[in-house]
Design a protein around this motif. Structure first.
Motif, PDB file in Angstrom:
ATOM      1  N   ALA A  87      -0.060  27.897  -1.979  1.00  0.00           N
ATOM      2  CA  ALA A  87      -0.847  28.808  -2.824  1.00  0.00           C
ATOM      3  C   ALA A  87      -0.221  30.204  -2.811  1.00  0.00           C
ATOM      4  O   ALA A  87      -0.114  30.864  -3.853  1.00  0.00           O
ATOM      5  CB  ALA A  87      -2.295  28.863  -2.344  1.00  0.00           C
ATOM      6  N   CYS A  88       0.231  30.643  -1.637  1.00  0.00           N
ATOM      7  CA  CYS A  88       0.887  31.950  -1.539  1.00  0.00           C
ATOM      8  C   CYS A  88       2.202  31.959  -2.308  1.00  0.00           C
ATOM      9  O   CYS A  88       2.550  32.960  -2.943  1.00  0.00           O
ATOM     10  CB  CYS A  88       1.133  32.300  -0.078  1.00  0.00           C
ATOM     11  SG  CYS A  88      -0.368  32.653   0.864  1.00  0.00           S
ATOM     12  N   ARG A  89       2.917  30.865  -2.251  1.00  0.00           N
ATOM     13  CA  ARG A  89       4.168  30.775  -3.004  1.00  0.00           C
ATOM     14  C   ARG A  89       3.927  30.876  -4.501  1.00  0.00           C
ATOM     15  O   ARG A  89       4.715  31.500  -5.232  1.00  0.00           O
ATOM     16  CB  ARG A  89       4.885  29.468  -2.663  1.00  0.00           C
ATOM     17  CG  ARG A  89       5.498  29.449  -1.262  1.00  0.00           C
ATOM     18  CD  ARG A  89       5.953  28.076  -0.860  1.00  0.00           C
ATOM     19  NE  ARG A  89       6.610  28.092   0.453  1.00  0.00           N
ATOM     20  CZ  ARG A  89       6.557  27.088   1.329  1.00  0.00           C
ATOM     21  NH1 ARG A  89       5.874  25.980   1.033  1.00  0.00           N
ATOM     22  NH2 ARG A  89       7.172  27.184   2.483  1.00  0.00           N
ATOM     23  N   LEU A  90       2.839  30.272  -4.971  1.00  0.00           N
ATOM     24  CA  LEU A  90       2.515  30.371  -6.395  1.00  0.00           C
ATOM     25  C   LEU A  90       2.191  31.809  -6.788  1.00  0.00           C
ATOM     26  O   LEU A  90       2.554  32.261  -7.871  1.00  0.00           O
ATOM     27  CB  LEU A  90       1.340  29.455  -6.731  1.00  0.00           C
ATOM     28  CG  LEU A  90       1.648  27.984  -6.955  1.00  0.00           C
ATOM     29  CD1 LEU A  90       0.360  27.219  -7.261  1.00  0.00           C
ATOM     30  CD2 LEU A  90       2.646  27.780  -8.094  1.00  0.00           C
ATOM     31  N   VAL A  91       1.492  32.523  -5.909  1.00  0.00           N
ATOM     32  CA  VAL A  91       1.191  33.925  -6.198  1.00  0.00           C
ATOM     33  C   VAL A  91       2.482  34.731  -6.242  1.00  0.00           C
ATOM     34  O   VAL A  91       2.688  35.554  -7.142  1.00  0.00           O
ATOM     35  CB  VAL A  91       0.221  34.505  -5.156  1.00  0.00           C
ATOM     36  CG1 VAL A  91       0.001  36.003  -5.400  1.00  0.00           C
ATOM     37  CG2 VAL A  91      -1.118  33.777  -5.203  1.00  0.00           C
ATOM     38  N   GLY A  92       3.373  34.501  -5.293  1.00  0.00           N
ATOM     39  CA  GLY A  92       4.631  35.231  -5.272  1.00  0.00           C
ATOM     40  C   GLY A  92       5.519  34.907  -6.453  1.00  0.00           C
ATOM     41  O   GLY A  92       6.180  35.786  -7.009  1.00  0.00           O
ATOM     42  N   ALA A  93       5.534  33.644  -6.853  1.00  0.00           N
ATOM     43  CA  ALA A  93       6.462  33.202  -7.901  1.00  0.00           C
ATOM     44  C   ALA A  93       5.979  33.557  -9.294  1.00  0.00           C
ATOM     45  O   ALA A  93       6.744  34.073 -10.115  1.00  0.00           O
ATOM     46  CB  ALA A  93       6.693  31.701  -7.791  1.00  0.00           C
ATOM     47  N   VAL A  94       4.711  33.247  -9.584  1.00  0.00           N
ATOM     48  CA  VAL A  94       4.209  33.404 -10.950  1.00  0.00           C
ATOM     49  C   VAL A  94       2.893  34.177 -11.000  1.00  0.00           C
ATOM     50  O   VAL A  94       2.148  34.095 -11.974  1.00  0.00           O
ATOM     51  CB  VAL A  94       4.045  32.033 -11.644  1.00  0.00           C
ATOM     52  CG1 VAL A  94       5.400  31.408 -11.907  1.00  0.00           C
ATOM     53  CG2 VAL A  94       3.162  31.094 -10.829  1.00  0.00           C
ATOM     54  N   SER A  95       2.622  34.944  -9.934  1.00  0.00           N
ATOM     55  CA  SER A  95       1.399  35.764  -9.876  1.00  0.00           C
ATOM     56  C   SER A  95       0.167  34.925 -10.204  1.00  0.00           C
ATOM     57  O   SER A  95      -0.711  35.342 -10.963  1.00  0.00           O
ATOM     58  CB  SER A  95       1.507  36.952 -10.835  1.00  0.00           C
ATOM     59  OG  SER A  95       0.569  37.947 -10.509  1.00  0.00           O
ATOM     60  N   ASP A  96       0.078  33.746  -9.623  1.00  0.00           N
ATOM     61  CA  ASP A  96      -0.933  32.756  -9.990  1.00  0.00           C
ATOM     62  C   ASP A  96      -2.349  33.292  -9.755  1.00  0.00           C
ATOM     63  O   ASP A  96      -2.767  33.567  -8.626  1.00  0.00           O
ATOM     64  CB  ASP A  96      -0.714  31.484  -9.171  1.00  0.00           C
ATOM     65  CG  ASP A  96      -1.416  30.294  -9.776  1.00  0.00           C
ATOM     66  OD1 ASP A  96      -2.648  30.239  -9.723  1.00  0.00           O
ATOM     67  OD2 ASP A  96      -0.711  29.400 -10.308  1.00  0.00           O
ATOM     68  N   ASN A  97      -3.102  33.433 -10.838  1.00  0.00           N
ATOM     69  CA  ASN A  97      -4.454  33.981 -10.752  1.00  0.00           C
ATOM     70  C   ASN A  97      -5.420  33.053 -10.023  1.00  0.00           C
ATOM     71  O   ASN A  97      -6.236  33.497  -9.208  1.00  0.00           O
ATOM     72  CB  ASN A  97      -4.999  34.258 -12.156  1.00  0.00           C
ATOM     73  CG  ASN A  97      -4.368  35.467 -12.799  1.00  0.00           C
ATOM     74  OD1 ASN A  97      -3.871  36.358 -12.120  1.00  0.00           O
ATOM     75  ND2 ASN A  97      -4.378  35.507 -14.118  1.00  0.00           N
ATOM     76  N   LEU A  98      -5.357  31.768 -10.331  1.00  0.00           N
ATOM     77  CA  LEU A  98      -6.272  30.822  -9.693  1.00  0.00           C
ATOM     78  C   LEU A  98      -5.986  30.739  -8.195  1.00  0.00           C
ATOM     79  O   LEU A  98      -6.916  30.741  -7.379  1.00  0.00           O
ATOM     80  CB  LEU A  98      -6.143  29.449 -10.348  1.00  0.00           C
ATOM     81  CG  LEU A  98      -7.078  28.345  -9.851  1.00  0.00           C
ATOM     82  CD1 LEU A  98      -8.534  28.781  -9.877  1.00  0.00           C
ATOM     83  CD2 LEU A  98      -6.874  27.079 -10.691  1.00  0.00           C
ATOM     84  N   ALA A  99      -4.714  30.684  -7.813  1.00  0.00           N
ATOM     85  CA  ALA A  99      -4.363  30.656  -6.398  1.00  0.00           C
ATOM     86  C   ALA A  99      -4.832  31.934  -5.703  1.00  0.00           C
ATOM     87  O   ALA A  99      -5.281  31.898  -4.551  1.00  0.00           O
ATOM     88  CB  ALA A  99      -2.858  30.476  -6.227  1.00  0.00           C
ATOM     89  N   THR A 100      -4.737  33.066  -6.385  1.00  0.00           N
ATOM     90  CA  THR A 100      -5.224  34.325  -5.817  1.00  0.00           C
ATOM     91  C   THR A 100      -6.709  34.238  -5.515  1.00  0.00           C
ATOM     92  O   THR A 100      -7.165  34.615  -4.425  1.00  0.00           O
ATOM     93  CB  THR A 100      -4.962  35.486  -6.785  1.00  0.00           C
ATOM     94  OG1 THR A 100      -3.553  35.607  -7.011  1.00  0.00           O
ATOM     95  CG2 THR A 100      -5.490  36.795  -6.222  1.00  0.00           C
ATOM     96  N   ASN A 101      -7.491  33.745  -6.459  1.00  0.00           N
ATOM     97  CA  ASN A 101      -8.933  33.638  -6.243  1.00  0.00           C
ATOM     98  C   ASN A 101      -9.274  32.685  -5.111  1.00  0.00           C
ATOM     99  O   ASN A 101     -10.210  32.921  -4.331  1.00  0.00           O
ATOM    100  CB  ASN A 101      -9.630  33.208  -7.536  1.00  0.00           C
ATOM    101  CG  ASN A 101      -9.720  34.331  -8.551  1.00  0.00           C
ATOM    102  OD1 ASN A 101      -9.456  35.496  -8.234  1.00  0.00           O
ATOM    103  ND2 ASN A 101     -10.088  34.003  -9.785  1.00  0.00           N
ATOM    104  N   VAL A 102      -8.521  31.594  -5.001  1.00  0.00           N
ATOM    105  CA  VAL A 102      -8.740  30.648  -3.903  1.00  0.00           C
ATOM    106  C   VAL A 102      -8.449  31.327  -2.562  1.00  0.00           C
ATOM    107  O   VAL A 102      -9.198  31.155  -1.586  1.00  0.00           O
ATOM    108  CB  VAL A 102      -7.864  29.399  -4.096  1.00  0.00           C
ATOM    109  CG1 VAL A 102      -7.853  28.540  -2.829  1.00  0.00           C
ATOM    110  CG2 VAL A 102      -8.378  28.573  -5.272  1.00  0.00           C
ATOM    111  N   LEU A 103      -7.383  32.100  -2.497  1.00  0.00           N
ATOM    112  CA  LEU A 103      -7.042  32.795  -1.253  1.00  0.00           C
ATOM    113  C   LEU A 103      -8.073  33.876  -0.917  1.00  0.00           C
ATOM    114  O   LEU A 103      -8.404  34.079   0.259  1.00  0.00           O
ATOM    115  CB  LEU A 103      -5.648  33.407  -1.364  1.00  0.00           C
ATOM    116  CG  LEU A 103      -4.490  32.401  -1.440  1.00  0.00           C
ATOM    117  CD1 LEU A 103      -3.181  33.120  -1.765  1.00  0.00           C
ATOM    118  CD2 LEU A 103      -4.365  31.605  -0.149  1.00  0.00           C
TER     119      LEU A 103
END
Length: 267
Positions: A87-103
């Protein structure tokens, strides 16, 4: 303000504690930074993993999260669960909004704020979950923006990353960033394949960007051998006005990147 745009800009060598700034404009001005505040979420999660409070392979689910599309990939994937690190990798790679909310669900916004305080990050702040809807500021308690910071506070975050106060995991996740459209564009890296160990003459670039209507922000760390330069460039402008608009903002951000690149080649 320059031509209707509010700027906060700072670029400085981090390997020389008393170095004079290479570039500076209103570096203490606090502006909206869109997704840049996600760095505080990543920092707190990394701290918890390093301390054994969280397991890197702990599974997190998007099922009950505040669902949001826009930037990111997870909302388009079949996979319901990911490890915390993925999930952190997704935030770093593509600024993933859904992963951010989960974190944020995992650690809590108050904890993210406390983490920011612990590293002296203010006025850099992550104020809310990511939402795909416009903010209704008539509702009491609604934050005015997703995140905010000054260029000086963002470079302070980079200093804490450079000196190890912020976990090296965050640098790894930032190295995956696919948005090299702003300041970072000047370095000519492949957006999909640039997370390699830097070698002399070939700088290693990591960055995090923020994008929304009337907002562009790019914060990054460039290493070349023993040299390290941190930069933060934030631009805010009225969205109900046509000029100067996005084109001039992007043009100046890339010029700033080119100046950093050229100075690194000279020192």
């Amino acid at each position: 303000m320059t031509n209707g745009i509010n700027w906060s800009v700072l670029a400085v060598r981090l390997d020389q504690p008393d170095a004079e700034p290479w570039i500076e404009q209103s570096s203490d001005l606090v502006l909206k930074t869109a997704s840049v505040g996600k760095l505080l979420v990543l920092g707190d999660v990394a701290r918890r993993i390093d301390g054994g409070e969280l397991a890197a392979d702990q599974r997190v689910s998007k099922t009950e999260a505040r669902f949001v599309r826009d930037s990111g990939l997870w909302h388009a994937l079949d996979q319901e669960e990911l490890t915390v690190v993925d999930a952190c990798r997704l935030v770093g790679a593509v600024s993933d909004n859904l992963a951010t909310n989960v974190l944020i669900d995992l650690v809590g916004l108050d904890a993210v704020a406390a983490y920011g305080d612990s590293i002296g990050a203010k006025p850099m702040e992550m104020l809310d979950y990511v939402s795909g809807e416009a903010r209704d500021l008539s509702v009491p308690g609604t934050p005015p923006t997703l995140s905010r910071a000054s260029a000086a506070s963002l470079v302070h975050y980079l200093r804490r990353l450079y000196d190890g106060t912020v976990s090296p995991r965050v640098e790894e996740w930032m190295s995956l960033s696919t948005d090299l459209s702003m300041v970072a564009a000047a370095f000519g890296e492949d957006p999909l394949a640039h997370n390699t160990i830097g070698e002399p003459g070939h700088p290693r670039l990591i960055n995090k960007t923020g994008t929304d209507d009337g907002i562009r922000a790019d914060v990054g760390l460039v290493r070349d051998g023993a040299r390290a330069v941190g930069y933060a460039v934030i631009a805010n402008w009225p969205t109900d006005e046509s000029p100067p608009g996005l084109a001039s903002v992007m043009e100046r951000m890339r010029r700033i990147g080119a100046e950093i690149r050229d100075r690194m080649a000279q020192v």
